[in-house]
Design a protein around this motif. Structure first.
Motif, PDB file in Angstrom:
ATOM      1  N   LYS A 121       0.832  -1.207   0.000  1.00  0.00           N
ATOM      2  CA  LYS A 121       0.000   0.000   0.000  1.00  0.00           C
ATOM      3  C   LYS A 121       0.867   1.258   0.000  1.00  0.00           C
ATOM      4  N   THR A 122       2.029   1.169   0.667  1.00  0.00           N
ATOM      5  CA  THR A 122       2.984   2.276   0.617  1.00  0.00           C
ATOM      6  C   THR A 122       3.382   2.549  -0.822  1.00  0.00           C
ATOM      7  N   ALA A 123       3.709   1.484  -1.539  1.00  0.00           N
ATOM      8  CA  ALA A 123       4.124   1.614  -2.936  1.00  0.00           C
ATOM      9  C   ALA A 123       2.994   2.168  -3.805  1.00  0.00           C
ATOM     10  N   GLN A 124       1.768   1.734  -3.559  1.00  0.00           N
ATOM     11  CA  GLN A 124       0.630   2.212  -4.345  1.00  0.00           C
ATOM     12  C   GLN A 124       0.446   3.719  -4.181  1.00  0.00           C
ATOM     13  N   CYS A 125       0.509   4.191  -2.948  1.00  0.00           N
ATOM     14  CA  CYS A 125       0.360   5.630  -2.687  1.00  0.00           C
ATOM     15  C   CYS A 125       1.485   6.425  -3.339  1.00  0.00           C
ATOM     16  N   LEU A 126       2.697   5.909  -3.254  1.00  0.00           N
ATOM     17  CA  LEU A 126       3.834   6.620  -3.827  1.00  0.00           C
ATOM     18  C   LEU A 126       3.771   6.642  -5.351  1.00  0.00           C
ATOM     19  N   ARG A 127       3.344   5.542  -5.951  1.00  0.00           N
ATOM     20  CA  ARG A 127       3.235   5.511  -7.413  1.00  0.00           C
ATOM     21  C   ARG A 127       2.265   6.570  -7.911  1.00  0.00           C
ATOM     22  N   PHE A 128       1.149   6.726  -7.195  1.00  0.00           N
ATOM     23  CA  PHE A 128       0.172   7.740  -7.590  1.00  0.00           C
ATOM     24  C   PHE A 128       0.807   9.127  -7.564  1.00  0.00           C
ATOM     25  N   ALA A 129       1.503   9.445  -6.473  1.00  0.00           N
ATOM     26  CA  ALA A 129       2.112  10.769  -6.344  1.00  0.00           C
ATOM     27  C   ALA A 129       3.257  10.962  -7.338  1.00  0.00           C
ATOM     28  N   ILE A 130       4.045   9.910  -7.560  1.00  0.00           N
ATOM     29  CA  ILE A 130       5.161  10.000  -8.510  1.00  0.00           C
ATOM     30  C   ILE A 130       4.639  10.259  -9.917  1.00  0.00           C
ATOM     31  N   ASN A 131       3.558   9.598 -10.285  1.00  0.00           N
ATOM     32  CA  ASN A 131       2.979   9.794 -11.624  1.00  0.00           C
ATOM     33  C   ASN A 131       2.448  11.202 -11.819  1.00  0.00           C
ATOM     34  N   GLN A 132       2.183  11.895 -10.716  1.00  0.00           N
ATOM     35  CA  GLN A 132       1.745  13.287 -10.782  1.00  0.00           C
ATOM     36  C   GLN A 132       2.943  14.249 -10.778  1.00  0.00           C
ATOM     37  N   GLY A 133       4.158  13.680 -10.782  1.00  0.00           N
ATOM     38  CA  GLY A 133       5.366  14.509 -10.810  1.00  0.00           C
ATOM     39  C   GLY A 133       5.808  15.029  -9.471  1.00  0.00           C
ATOM     40  N   ASP A 134       5.348  14.429  -8.390  1.00  0.00           N
ATOM     41  CA  ASP A 134       5.698  14.888  -7.041  1.00  0.00           C
ATOM     42  C   ASP A 134       7.062  14.314  -6.654  1.00  0.00           C
ATOM     43  N   TRP A 135       8.090  15.186  -6.671  1.00  0.00           N
ATOM     44  CA  TRP A 135       9.445  14.724  -6.357  1.00  0.00           C
ATOM     45  C   TRP A 135       9.566  14.245  -4.916  1.00  0.00           C
ATOM     46  N   ARG A 136       8.682  14.712  -4.031  1.00  0.00           N
ATOM     47  CA  ARG A 136       8.744  14.264  -2.642  1.00  0.00           C
ATOM     48  C   ARG A 136       8.499  12.758  -2.545  1.00  0.00           C
ATOM     49  N   ALA A 137       7.559  12.278  -3.353  1.00  0.00           N
ATOM     50  CA  ALA A 137       7.248  10.849  -3.357  1.00  0.00           C
ATOM     51  C   ALA A 137       8.399  10.041  -3.969  1.00  0.00           C
ATOM     52  N   THR A 138       8.977  10.567  -5.055  1.00  0.00           N
ATOM     53  CA  THR A 138      10.105   9.874  -5.689  1.00  0.00           C
ATOM     54  C   THR A 138      11.280   9.790  -4.731  1.00  0.00           C
ATOM     55  N   ARG A 139      11.549  10.891  -4.055  1.00  0.00           N
ATOM     56  CA  ARG A 139      12.650  10.922  -3.077  1.00  0.00           C
ATOM     57  C   ARG A 139      12.370   9.947  -1.932  1.00  0.00           C
ATOM     58  N   PHE A 140      11.142   9.904  -1.463  1.00  0.00           N
ATOM     59  CA  PHE A 140      10.780   9.020  -0.355  1.00  0.00           C
ATOM     60  C   PHE A 140      10.966   7.555  -0.753  1.00  0.00           C
ATOM     61  N   LEU A 141      10.592   7.217  -1.982  1.00  0.00           N
ATOM     62  CA  LEU A 141      10.770   5.838  -2.439  1.00  0.00           C
ATOM     63  C   LEU A 141      12.245   5.467  -2.448  1.00  0.00           C
ATOM     64  N   GLY A 142      13.089   6.386  -2.914  1.00  0.00           N
ATOM     65  CA  GLY A 142      14.524   6.135  -2.889  1.00  0.00           C
ATOM     66  C   GLY A 142      15.040   5.955  -1.475  1.00  0.00           C
ATOM     67  N   GLU A 143      14.557   6.775  -0.556  1.00  0.00           N
ATOM     68  CA  GLU A 143      14.998   6.684   0.841  1.00  0.00           C
ATOM     69  C   GLU A 143      14.537   5.371   1.478  1.00  0.00           C
ATOM     70  N   LEU A 144      13.377   4.904   1.110  1.00  0.00           N
ATOM     71  CA  LEU A 144      12.890   3.626   1.639  1.00  0.00           C
ATOM     72  C   LEU A 144      13.788   2.481   1.183  1.00  0.00           C
TER      73      LEU A 144
END
Length: 308
Positions: A121-144
């Motif tokens: 579910k973490t990944a699902q939420c992040l994918r949605f935000a990343i697809n919207q161009g939200d760098w915060r989500a992309t950065r968070f995925l990398g940090e995870l």
């Protein structure tokens, strides 16, 4: 390729006990399945939380910072009732397309705060935000991925599986079962996951992150991220599968990156001589033996002369 496996979430008692072992002993008797959830709960993402509430950054994204949510998470003393309301609020805002809501919801899922912990579910939420161009989500995925490489299958399994499926369609003489088995080994290849984490941070830089580039430099110095390009097979699942099936003589062992020993480049080599060259003590020994024989002969001759 098979569909993603259902997530096996350990019991709360197992996760809590594993956390206690990690804190007290820096090791644990639990396997990887429990460890990844325990290690995520112990991971510190406080610096990210501070960045997420920056009004200037949020304005560039066109999204509100949800300051009340940030304040509640920073306080850390949210009651169970408040936590339920917070989780419900974030779920509602995420459904409405608010990437900030999805971002905070991913944080709650990753840490198991106020809602059941779930990496998928973490990944699902992040994918949605990343697809919207939200760098915060992309950065968070990398940090995870940096914090818990063991969770790579749940966090980035969908994109890796999609690429593997494309590869298998071009190499359909390789069975889906074999490709799936090889993909599982890919998740255990430390250099591959570290490189993937770096790619996520670099993507965050391209999306506008003001701090991801500095983060990359710092982690590269510490060895948490590769400072140079790793061998080709670690750069993508397609390259990995090429090596596994099209160049089988160079197959990679999941432990290879741990077993390699690097020696200094300037170790002096021993001088090489002819194969028939004698040891350095040979000549003095020969001279000593010849002298001893001469003395014996001289003594014998001297005794013969004296008898006459």
């Amino acid at each position: 390729m098979q569909s993603p496996l259902p997530e096996k979430i350990p019991s709360e008692m197992q996760i809590t006990d594993c956390m206690a072992q990690l804190v007290s002993k820096n090791s644990t008797s639990y396997g990887e399945v429990v460890q990844k959830y325990a290690r995520l709960r112990l991971a510190d993402f406080s610096e990210l939380l501070k960045e997420w509430q920056n009004e200037e950054y949020a304005a560039k994204l066109g999204m509100p910072t949800l300051p009340q949510v940030a304040k509640m998470l920073h306080k850390g003393n949210v009651s169970p009732e408040q936590g339920k309301k917070l989780a419900a609020f974030l779920q509602q805002t995420a459904k409405q397309g608010n990437t900030t809501g999805a971002l905070y919801l991913a944080y709650l899922c990753a840490k198991g705060l106020f809602i059941p912990q779930s990496l998928q579910k973490t990944a699902q939420c992040l994918r949605f935000a990343i697809n919207q161009g939200d760098w915060r989500a992309t950065r968070f995925l990398g940090e995870l991925l940096i914090a818990v490489p063991l969770a790579a299958r749940e966090l980035v399994g969908d994109e890796i599986q999609a690429e593997a499926t494309r590869w298998q369609s071009k190499n359909n003489h390789i069975s889906s079962e074999k490709v799936e088995h090889s993909c599982r080994r890919f998740y255990d290849a430390t250099p591959a996951i570290k490189f993937l984490a770096r790619l996520k941070l670099e993507q965050a830089v391209q999306q506008g992150s003001p701090s991801a580039q500095q983060r990359i430099k710092g982690l590269s110095v510490l060895g948490e991220l590769p400072s140079t390009m790793p061998p080709k097979q670690f750069q993508s699942i397609s390259n990995w599968l090429d090596l596994q099936f099209l160049q089988p003589q160079e197959k990679y062992s999941p432990r290879a990156d741990k077993d390699i020993v690097f020696l200094p480049d300037n170790i002096p080599l021993l001088p090489l001589g002819d194969d028939d060259e004698k040891p350095t003590w040979h000549k003095p020994a020969m001279y000593g033996l010849m002298l001893l024989v001469a003395v014996l002969i001289f003594t014998v001759l001297l005794q013969i002369v004296m008898r006459k």
